[in-house]
Every structure is written in C-alpha cells, then in structure tokens.
Design an enzyme around this catalytic site. Structure first.
Site, PDB file in Angstrom:
ATOM      1  N   GLY A  58      -4.929  43.123  23.036  1.00  0.00           N
ATOM      2  CA  GLY A  58      -6.239  42.555  22.727  1.00  0.00           C
ATOM      3  C   GLY A  58      -7.250  43.664  22.529  1.00  0.00           C
ATOM      4  N   CYS A  85       0.395  46.231  25.997  1.00  0.00           N
ATOM      5  CA  CYS A  85      -0.899  46.891  25.778  1.00  0.00           C
ATOM      6  C   CYS A  85      -1.987  46.273  26.666  1.00  0.00           C
ATOM      7  CB  CYS A  85      -1.245  46.848  24.283  1.00  0.00           C
ATOM      8  SG  CYS A  85      -2.531  48.029  23.848  1.00  0.00           S
ATOM      9  N   TYR A  86      -2.918  45.502  26.102  1.00  0.00           N
ATOM     10  CA  TYR A  86      -3.926  44.878  26.962  1.00  0.00           C
ATOM     11  C   TYR A  86      -3.242  44.019  28.032  1.00  0.00           C
ATOM     12  CZ  TYR A  86      -8.152  42.503  28.489  1.00  0.00           C
ATOM     13  OH  TYR A  86      -9.191  42.033  29.244  1.00  0.00           O
ATOM     14  N   HIS A 180       3.578  48.887  21.336  1.00  0.00           N
ATOM     15  CA  HIS A 180       3.785  47.580  20.691  1.00  0.00           C
ATOM     16  C   HIS A 180       5.212  47.447  20.163  1.00  0.00           C
ATOM     17  CE1 HIS A 180      -0.388  46.158  20.730  1.00  0.00           C
ATOM     18  NE2 HIS A 180      -0.686  47.437  20.670  1.00  0.00           N
ATOM     19  N   GLU A 182       6.490  44.890  18.919  1.00  0.00           N
ATOM     20  CA  GLU A 182       6.572  43.893  17.843  1.00  0.00           C
ATOM     21  C   GLU A 182       6.399  44.495  16.455  1.00  0.00           C
ATOM     22  OE1 GLU A 182       4.534  43.860  20.343  1.00  0.00           O
ATOM     23  OE2 GLU A 182       2.469  43.917  19.657  1.00  0.00           O
ATOM     24  N   SER A 234       2.517  20.416  -4.507  1.00  0.00           N
ATOM     25  CA  SER A 234       1.715  21.331  -5.324  1.00  0.00           C
ATOM     26  C   SER A 234       2.575  22.334  -6.066  1.00  0.00           C
ATOM     27  CB  SER A 234       0.747  22.090  -4.417  1.00  0.00           C
ATOM     28  OG  SER A 234       1.466  23.033  -3.639  1.00  0.00           O
ATOM     29  N   GLY A 235       3.829  22.454  -5.649  1.00  0.00           N
ATOM     30  CA  GLY A 235       4.673  23.490  -6.251  1.00  0.00           C
ATOM     31  C   GLY A 235       4.692  24.745  -5.395  1.00  0.00           C
ATOM     32  N   GLY A 236       3.788  24.809  -4.408  1.00  0.00           N
ATOM     33  CA  GLY A 236       3.778  25.944  -3.489  1.00  0.00           C
ATOM     34  C   GLY A 236       4.939  25.843  -2.510  1.00  0.00           C
ATOM     35  N   VAL A 237       5.114  26.889  -1.718  1.00  0.00           N
ATOM     36  CA  VAL A 237       6.263  26.959  -0.816  1.00  0.00           C
ATOM     37  C   VAL A 237       6.237  25.824   0.219  1.00  0.00           C
ATOM     38  CG1 VAL A 237       7.463  28.398   0.883  1.00  0.00           C
ATOM     39  CG2 VAL A 237       6.292  29.466  -1.057  1.00  0.00           C
ATOM     40  N   ASP A 238       5.081  25.654   0.889  1.00  0.00           N
ATOM     41  CA  ASP A 238       5.049  24.714   2.002  1.00  0.00           C
ATOM     42  C   ASP A 238       5.327  23.272   1.564  1.00  0.00           C
ATOM     43  OD1 ASP A 238       4.398  26.955   3.412  1.00  0.00           O
ATOM     44  OD2 ASP A 238       2.254  26.524   3.499  1.00  0.00           O
ATOM     45  N   SER A 239       4.626  22.818   0.525  1.00  0.00           N
ATOM     46  CA  SER A 239       4.838  21.421   0.149  1.00  0.00           C
ATOM     47  C   SER A 239       6.241  21.226  -0.434  1.00  0.00           C
ATOM     48  CB  SER A 239       3.748  20.916  -0.800  1.00  0.00           C
ATOM     49  OG  SER A 239       3.825  21.537  -2.057  1.00  0.00           O
ATOM     50  N   SER A 240       6.792  22.251  -1.080  1.00  0.00           N
ATOM     51  CA  SER A 240       8.155  22.113  -1.616  1.00  0.00           C
ATOM     52  C   SER A 240       9.171  21.999  -0.484  1.00  0.00           C
ATOM     53  CB  SER A 240       8.518  23.318  -2.483  1.00  0.00           C
ATOM     54  OG  SER A 240       7.628  23.421  -3.557  1.00  0.00           O
ATOM     55  N   LYS A 380       5.458  31.102   8.343  1.00  0.00           N
ATOM     56  CA  LYS A 380       5.800  31.128   6.915  1.00  0.00           C
ATOM     57  C   LYS A 380       7.226  31.647   6.657  1.00  0.00           C
ATOM     58  CE  LYS A 380       3.898  30.554   2.815  1.00  0.00           C
ATOM     59  NZ  LYS A 380       2.970  29.471   2.476  1.00  0.00           N
TER      60      LYS A 380
END
Ligand code: XMP
Length: 524
Positions: A58, A85-86, A180, A182, A234-240, A380
């Site tokens: 943080g 870290c924090y 870190h 990650e 919409s043709g985007g990744v999420d809605s597809s 994502k």
C-alpha cells in the site's frame, strides 16, 4: 463435482497497485481468492472462510498516525497470513515489532539472501552464494523498513541494505516479505505464492478453466431454470464469452441481440456471427442499424454529443428488439471481477481502475429483468482462458479493447459513411501488419484515426488534397497511463505505404507519439 470455492484465500487490500496482480497469481495457481478492502467489516472477514490471508502492499506509511491496519480478527482466524511490503510492515507494527521511516527509498531490482530455512522460502532460489545461501532476484518498492522483529518472529531474508527483508513466525504460520513476489521481475514469485497457498495454507488446485465453466454452467442453470435470457452482444471479449458460456448452460433459452451501429471494425459483425452464431450455434438477432446511427450523427462534431447520441440510440434499438422477444426474465451482462472491485472501491472512496464504459447502460427497467452475470468472479485473463476453452477463436478472445461508440470517436469531427469506410480499411491494414509482425500481442490497444484535415499528396502525375490517417499503438496495463509503442520503422513504413496505396482518399499517414498522460488513448 469439486467445490472450487472451498479452498479460498482472502486478500486484504491496502491500496497497492499490485493487489489485483496478487489475486491473479493466486488464481493462476488454481486457488480461488477474493479481495476485500483492509477496513472491511471484520464479521465479513471472519465469515469468509479463508484458508489463508494475504495482506497487500500500500502507498501509506505505518509510522503515520491513523494509517491502515489489518482487522484484528485476522490474528484470531488460526490460518496462515502473508504480508507483502506494507502488509509486512503493518503485521510487524500490529504484532509488537518496530517499523521506521527509511533514509532512502529502495525501488526496483534487489538481490535477497534467504536465511533461516523458513517454510516459505526453503529451496526456492535463483542461485546460491559461496556459503550455499539461496539468493533470489526480487522487485522492491518501499521507503519504510522493519527495524525490530515482533516477538516470536525470525528473519528469513535480507539484502545488503535491508537486514530485515523477510520475517516468519513458523508456529503461527505468519510470514512477511518486503519485496513483491507478484510482479514478474521477481523470478521465483510464482514459487513463493505456490509455497504459501498450496503447502502452507493447504489449498488444492480446483480453480481451473474447465472447473470454472462447469461451476458457472450449474449456477446459471440453477438461477435461470426454464426461463429465457437476453444478452446484448457487442463483439467484445466479455459479452462474447458470456454468450458462449450461457449457450453451453441453457442453449436456446438464450437470445443475443447484436446491434451493428455501422461503426464497427472491418468484418467485425460477420466475425461475431460466424464465431458465435455459425460455429457455436448461439441464437443471435443481428440488427443492422447503421443508417439510423449515421443519420442521427449527421453534422454532429462534438465528441461528447456523439457519444450521447450513439449511447441513447443503442439502447433504443436494443430495447425495441428486446420487446419483440417473449417471456424474457433475465438480462445477462459481462460484468467482470475488476468492475465489481471497482464499484466496491467507488462506494468506499477507494477507487481502483478506470471505469470500463458499457455499451448497454440503463436497460429496460420496465421489463423488470433480473441480472445474470456469470463472469462476476473472473479477471480478464481468466475470461480469455474460459473463452478459449469454450471454443471461441483466439483472434476474438485476445482482441484489443474497442470503445462502445466505436469508430464514432475515431473519426474526428462529424461522422460520415465515407470517413467510416476509409478508416475501417486503413485500420484493418494496420492491424493486419501488426499481427504479421508479431506486434499485436505486444501492444495493448492499436488503431487508426481519421483526421478530417486535408493535406496534399502526389500520386503518379496527379496531386490530391485528401484526409490524413493517424496510427496509434500503446502499451499499458490499466489504461490509466500508457506509453506509445515503439514500433519498428520498417513496420510503420509498410503500414504507411499500404494505406496510402490501397485506401483511396488518404494523402498521408502519421504516427502518434504521445503518452498518456498528457494525451488520452483515444483522440476524442
Ligand atoms: P482514453 O481515451 O480515456 O481511453 O485514454 C481509455 C480506454 O477507454 C476506452 N474508451 C472508451 N470505451 N466508450 C467505451 O466503451 C467510450 O466512450 C470510450 N472512450 C474511451 C479507450 O478505448 C481505452 O481503452
């Protein structure tokens, strides 16, 4: 079926830019996790049922009065805790050690020496020194440092400058790391998280794309029953991916409405119809509304006015189609986990990432639809993985983001059919060449912009006075800040020549070398 949520890690967020990255690392290791703000209701923290807790980094300093602390309940859960870290510093301060403001900030690469044979770092190393101590290349970013251990703790890592760069109380299974793990610069980061979540917390690896799909399918079936679901595609990744997932779960109970506003990329509509409609058999109503959108946009050159017109008309067209369907009880949406975290953050004043703009905004309230949001738990990259697993083509699943108003905000000033056609063609050439050169994956968003200024060009014996195409390619993680992509000159050269030669009505091509800030990614 495996309960993929039962082995779960809780991540308490102290505001680090890396918190979501921690969650993604844990998920990649096959373990479900959620992020809650550090000041979440302790009852919620207790009831979460974590097999381990991770305290994120943080921006604040634990040496300051009123700085964030982990809820006390964390120390009575009886589960392992890892502070990063924090997180390490607040753990130290809360459990009786001392943290001081450092005289120098340590930022970037560091070599740490693992010490004391801790369960967390044992046998994890990049190399060993002459005495046989394990050495790790790590990424540091901190100002404060631990100067005195809390009772019960030992040092498990140090650097030349920071004697206490890692701590452990093996009895209580509390660990803290100043670096870190990650970030990818910490080469053994994955091994460190795997050690924590698998070996120390005892979590299995049930969180896989196949299990996530199976679980989502069951949950959707239980939620929806025999009723019908509507989805704005919409043709985007999420809605597809939502479409593919719901189709797997409920088949023809799903109807998608795909509004083609005429401002899509070249062949985008056909690609969506093919990938989802023809290949997967999803029921899709395609509405070719290009003339309506272009009509409504005629002569409008203000970007916000264009956005409003497109957004409003989109909903009108979508609603009109939705009204034609009978007995629809649910509306599906492609909300993903970062949206959920962000709305929670916005509610508590701790906003994280840019709001993703949604095409389908305030929807048919009078239809009284309940929401189905099967991607609510997913990042994502996980959405992409399950999209691939569900049989969607890589080109669709790994597509760069595209704004809801589409080419409408990439044609500067008033939108015309001719400008849209010119831009679509130039954009397709640019993307084709990027893919060919292996640069599409290296950039986060790349596109062409239509500039309605006229510049002189010479073709053969003739001079022409025609519009300019600007190319833009950026690298970014969160779309809040971006660096312009340093594309090779040869690649830019091919794009420029092809666009001027193949797209009629373009006199020259320029490349945008502005970062964000001060520029935005889009031109409008
Ligand atoms: P900017 O231009 O603000 O873009 O740096 C950041 C990200 O947001 C996208 N963007 C939009 N997406 N509707 C959308 O759905 C919009 O009106 C819109 N404006 C910008 C942009 O493509 C980039 O990914």
């Amino acid at each position: 079926m495996t309960d993929l949520h039962s082995d779960r890690i809780l991540i308490l967020d102290f505001g680090s830019q890396y918190t979501q990255l921690i969650a993604r690392r844990v998920r990649e290791l096959g373990v479900y996790c959620e992020i809650l703000p550090w000041d979440a209701d302790p009852a919620k923290v207790g009831a979460f049922g974590a097999k381990g807790v991770i305290l994120s980094g943080g921006p604040e300093s634990v040496t300051e009065a009123g700085s964030p602390r982990a809820p006390e309940i964390v120390w009575s859960l009886g589960v392992p805790v890892l502070g990063i870290c924090y997180g390490l510093q607040t753990m130290t301060a809360q459990l009786g050690g001392t943290v001081e403001v450092g005289t120098t900030r340590e930022f970037g690469y560091a070599e740490i020496r693992a010490r004391g044979h801790s369960a967390l770092l044992r046998d994890i190393q990049d190399r060993a020194n002459a005495e046989g101590h394990g050495l790790l290349d790590v990424w540091m970013s901190h100002g404060d440092r631990v100067t005195q251990l809390p009772p019960g703790f030992k040092v498990i890592a140090s650097t030349a400058d920071v004697p206490i760069a890692g701590i452990a109380d093996e009895e209580r299974r509390y660990y803290g790391l100043q670096f870190h793990p990650e970030v990818t610069h910490t080469t053994q980061g994955r091994a460190v998280y795997s050690r924590f979540v698998h070996d120390i917390c005892g979590c299995g690896q049930a969180w896989t794309a196949a299990n996530v799909i199976e679980d989502a399918v069951e949950r959707v079936r239980a939620q929806v029953g025999e009723r019908k679901v509507l989805l704005g595609l919409s043709g985007g990744v999420d809605s597809s991916v939502v479409a593919a997932l719901l189709h797997r779960a409920i088949g023809d109970q799903l109807t998608c409405v795909f509004v083609d506003h005429g401002l899509l990329r070249l062949h985008e509509g056909d690609q969506v119809m093919q990938a989802l409609g023809e290949n997967l058999g999803v029921r899709i109503v395609r509405v070719n509304a290009a003339p309506r959108f272009l009509g409504a946009l005629a002569g409008v050159d203000d970007p916000e006015a264009k956005r409003k017109i497109i957004g409003k008309l989109f909903i009108e067209v979508f609603e009109a189609e939705a009204q034609k369907l009978e007995d629809v009880a649910f509306l599906a949406q492609g909300t993903i986990y970062p949206d959920v975290i962000e709305s929670a953050g916005a509610a508590t004043g701790k906003a994280h990432v840019i709001k993703s703009h949604h095409n389908v905004g305030g929807l048919p309230t009078h239809m009284k639809l309940k929401l189905v949001e099967p991607l609510r738990e997913l990042f994502k990259d996980e959405v992409r993985r399950i999209g691939t697993e569900l049989g969607l083509p890589k080109t669709l699943v790994h597509r760069h983001p595209f704004p809801g108003p589409g080419l409408g905000v990439r044609i500067l000033g008033a939108v015309t059919q001719q400008a849209a056609d010119t831009l679509r063609h130039a954009d397709a050439i640019f993307i084709e060449e990027l893919r060919r050169a292996g640069w599409y994956e290296k950039t986060s968003q790349a596109f062409a912009v239509f500039l309605p200024v006229k510049s002189v060009g010479v073709t053969g014996d003739g001079r022409r006075y025609a519009p300019v195409i600007a190319l833009r390619a950026v690298e970014t993680v969160d779309f809040m800040t971006a660096r312009w992509a340093h594309l090779p000159y040869e690649l830019l050269d091919v794009c420029s020549r092809r666009i001027v030669n193949e797209v009629s009505g373009v006199s020259r091509v320029v490349y945008d070398i502005s970062g964000k800030p001060p520029a935005t990614i889009e031109w409008e």
